[in-house]
Write a protein that holds these residues in place. Sequence first.
Motif, PDB file in Angstrom:
ATOM      1  N   PRO A   1       0.941  -1.167  -0.007  1.00 43.48           N
ATOM      2  CA  PRO A   1       0.037  -0.105   0.035  1.00 43.48           C
ATOM      3  C   PRO A   1       0.727   1.306  -0.214  1.00 43.48           C
ATOM      4  CG  PRO A   1       0.037  -0.820   2.295  1.00 43.48           C
ATOM      5  CD  PRO A   1       0.907  -2.070   1.372  1.00 43.48           C
ATOM      6  N   PRO A   2       0.309   2.550  -0.432  1.00 42.18           N
ATOM      7  CA  PRO A   2      -0.835   2.505  -0.842  1.00 42.18           C
ATOM      8  C   PRO A   2      -1.123   2.143  -2.115  1.00 42.18           C
ATOM      9  CG  PRO A   2       0.005   4.831  -0.840  1.00 42.18           C
ATOM     10  CD  PRO A   2       1.268   3.790  -0.173  1.00 42.18           C
TER      11      PRO A   2
ATOM     12  N   THR B   1      -3.660   2.412  -5.932  1.00 36.98           N
ATOM     13  CA  THR B   1      -4.933   2.729  -6.716  1.00 36.98           C
ATOM     14  C   THR B   1      -5.177   1.807  -7.810  1.00 36.98           C
ATOM     15  OG1 THR B   1      -3.545   4.026  -8.155  1.00 36.98           O
ATOM     16  CG2 THR B   1      -4.194   5.160  -6.064  1.00 36.98           C
TER      17      THR B   1
ATOM     18  N   GLU C   1      -8.547   4.378  -4.337  1.00 41.33           N
ATOM     19  CA  GLU C   1      -7.822   3.617  -3.549  1.00 41.33           C
ATOM     20  C   GLU C   1      -8.221   1.967  -3.285  1.00 41.33           C
ATOM     21  OE1 GLU C   1      -5.098   4.423  -1.261  1.00 41.33           O
ATOM     22  OE2 GLU C   1      -4.646   6.524  -1.904  1.00 41.33           O
TER      23      GLU C   1
END
Length: 68
Positions: free
Chosen positions: A16-17, A19, A52
Amino acid sequence: MELLLKVNGADRRFSPPLTVEKLLGELGVEGKRIAIERNGEIVPRSRYAQTELANGDRLEVVVAVGGG
């Protein structure tokens, strides 16, 4: 910590992060004609960079293939 996602029925781990846009890059399919479904809902192409992903998301990634 890693994200555990189900991509086309297979468990996959990502950092993470993340998208939708970054996921497509990691899968090596960015720039192709793609349809993405996240937890049963289509993600519009215009939202790939802002969407996300979260631990446990279920994704279907369909690449359009041309031919004749």
